[in-house]
Design an enzyme around this catalytic site. Structure first.
Site: not given
Ligand code: ADP
Ligand code: F6P
Length: 469
Positions: A157, A365
């Site tokens: 991812h 990212d």
């Molecule tokens: P990462 O996987 O690194 O966290 P992404 O942008 O790919 O980054 O995915 C983040 C996911 O987490 C999204 O689906 C987003 O809606 C969710 N998310 C981020 N912040 C919040 C929050 N404050 N409350 C609920 N969901 C959240």
């Molecule tokens: O999408 C990237 C990622 O590292 C996922 O593997 C992971 O679930 C998410 O971000 C949030 O991080 P964590 O699982 O360490 O809370």
């Protein structure tokens, strides 16, 4: 149809608050598994004393969740240690933050063995196994060593950096090269796949049939590109519904007739939140006509707080938000609203739809699902503008976003001004291009493309393959 066994460190267990769990992997896999039956295996989220790790099973809506506890030392060495203090920074091009310890590497391998033992107990010969993310690179090897010849696929991812950077990882063959025990290794972008291909060819001198098919002993390992999507139609519907509900109306009413810019990220250094706050500061300095006329809402749930770099960053961002609000704020206007809590998906969807622009400016990212959710949530007749880092995987599909270099506060400030001043025809045209991408490549398409590629006929029975490096 074969049973699908999904494996990831983080599992989104059915619970009342699962809808508010941040993290792209959990959100994506939840969307994928809605398609039907399957097993989701991973960590229970609990730490226990050594020897007391238990397997838990929950059946819900056609999906069986099987999770294992971790001992406190395993959690420390595998999750806080090797996965998040070594792999995460390296994969995000942050060698300066990487901390290697042989003990953490041993813990990482040990937990992969523990996962393999857990899965071994229920695996059937015709199950198709789909493993996710950097926590579990050596899992296929551990399963092969237990005699499993199933189709096993892996999807990363997060970004995959160039070999020049990756080889700074001590003993990289033990982790990275173990990917060759999978049948298919999937990445978010062509750039990531090319980096892996260069690593195998130039660093490991691995024979290949073509740039995407490698020969690992008597088996072949294929590389593919599968940019992850969102639940496009459902998310738009959710946004339309919740933008009309009390909470979204209350937020909008509290803004008066000011424009709203939104940022939604886990509190992670890869997200560039500190630089983003600096860019907003620059924007208020360079474009004074917007002072008092725009509010930036940054929603940032805490993440991995036990790791030092994360705790430091938390403090620094608190301070810089305070500085901007102190410098420009007035009794009736707070320039930045900074919120450290998770929200439900429907609330987020409504907030995205109410925002005139989104600031999605990670330093690096894999994909960034927030960018995709923001676009999916817009009203096509009056859409907001996406300001997107060129270093997010999503930028490959979203050429119609305002693409920026997040390291350049003046350029980001100019993009904010451009977004807030953009004529409606241009906003609609840009949105149309992006929503077309999302309509085609939604989360179901992503999953079925990967499983389709994984189960497509290929040659060779498994014989253990050893790295020559
Ligand atoms: P990462 O996987 O690194 O966290 P992404 O942008 O790919 O980054 O995915 C983040 C996911 O987490 C999204 O689906 C987003 O809606 C969710 N998310 C981020 N912040 C919040 C929050 N404050 N409350 C609920 N969901 C959240
Ligand atoms: O999408 C990237 C990622 O590292 C996922 O593997 C992971 O679930 C998410 O971000 C949030 O991080 P964590 O699982 O360490 O809370």
């Amino acid at each position: 149809m074969a049973r699908i066994v999904v494996v990831s460190n983080r599992v989104s267990l059915p619970s009342r608050d699962r809808d508010a769990q941040a993290g792209g992997l959990a959100v994506a896999l939840r969307g994928f598994l809605k398609r039907g039956e399957g097993i989701w295996f991973g960590w229970s989220g609990r730490t226990v004393a050594k020897g007391e790790e238990t397997l838990h099973r929950v059946d819900h809506a056609g999906v069986t969740y099987i999770t294992t506890d971790l001992s406190r030392s395993d959690y420390q060495e595998y999750y806080n240690g090797f996965a998040n203090r070594m792999m995460w920074p390296i994969l995000h091009y942050r060698l300066d933050l990487a901390e290697f310890s042989s003990r953490d590497l041993a813990g990482y391998i040990r937990v992969n063995e523990l996962f393999a033992d857990g899965i071994h107990q229920f695996l059937r010969p015709d199950d198709v196994i789909w493993v996710h993310d950097y926590h579990l690179l050596p899992l296929a090897k551990a399963l092969r060593e237990r005699g499993h010849q199933n189709k096993i696929g892996f999807f990363l991812h997060v970004p995959f950096p160039p070999p020049e950077l990756l080889t700074a990882l001590p003993k990289h063959e033990r982790t990275i090269l173990s990917l060759c025990h999978y049948d298919l290794v999937g990445f978010q972008t062509d750039g990531d796949a090319d980096n892996f291909e260069r690593y195998l060819t130039n660093e490991c001198l691995m024979p290949s049939r073509n740039r995407r098919t490698f020969i690992a002993g008597t088996r072949t390992m294929r590389i593919g590109v599968f940019p992850v999507g969102v639940e496009t139609v459902e998310f738009e519907r959710l946004a339309r519904r919740t933008a009309r509900l009390a909470f979204a109306r209350e937020v909008l009413a509290s803004l008066g007739d000011r424009r709203m810019i939104i940022g939604v990220d886990r509190l992670d250094y890869s997200k560039g939140i500190g630089l983003r706050v600096r860019a907003f500061d620059q924007f208020l300095a360079d474009y004074p006509r917007w002072r008092g006329g725009v509010t930036y809402l940054q929603i940032t749930p805490r993440s991995r707080s036990e790791i030092r770099e994360y705790a430091n960053m938390e403090r620094q961002i608190d301070e810089s938000v305070g500085r901007v609000n102190g410098r420009y704020g007035e009794a009736a206007w707070t320039p930045i609203r900074y919120v450290n809590r998770p929200y439900s998906r429907s609330t987020l969807a409504g907030l995205y739809r109410s925002a005139h622009a989104a600031l999605v400016t990670p330093l690096r990212d894999g994909m960034n699902l927030v960018a995709k959710e923001y676009v999916a949530a817009q009203d096509a007749e009056d859409p907001g503008v996406l300001i997107l880092s060129r270093f997010a995987g999503a930028a490959c599909e979203f050429q119609a976003a305002l693409l920026v270099n997040p390291n350049d506060p003046e350029a980001v400030a100019a993009a904010i001004d451009q977004a807030l001043s953009m004529p409606i025809e241009e906003r609609r045209a840009r949105h149309r291009q992006m929503i077309n991408v999302l309509a085609e490549n939604d989360i179901k398409f992503w999953g079925s493309r990967f499983i389709g590629a994984l189960t497509a006929p290929s040659d060779g029975a498994y014989r253990p393959w050893q790295a020559s490096a």
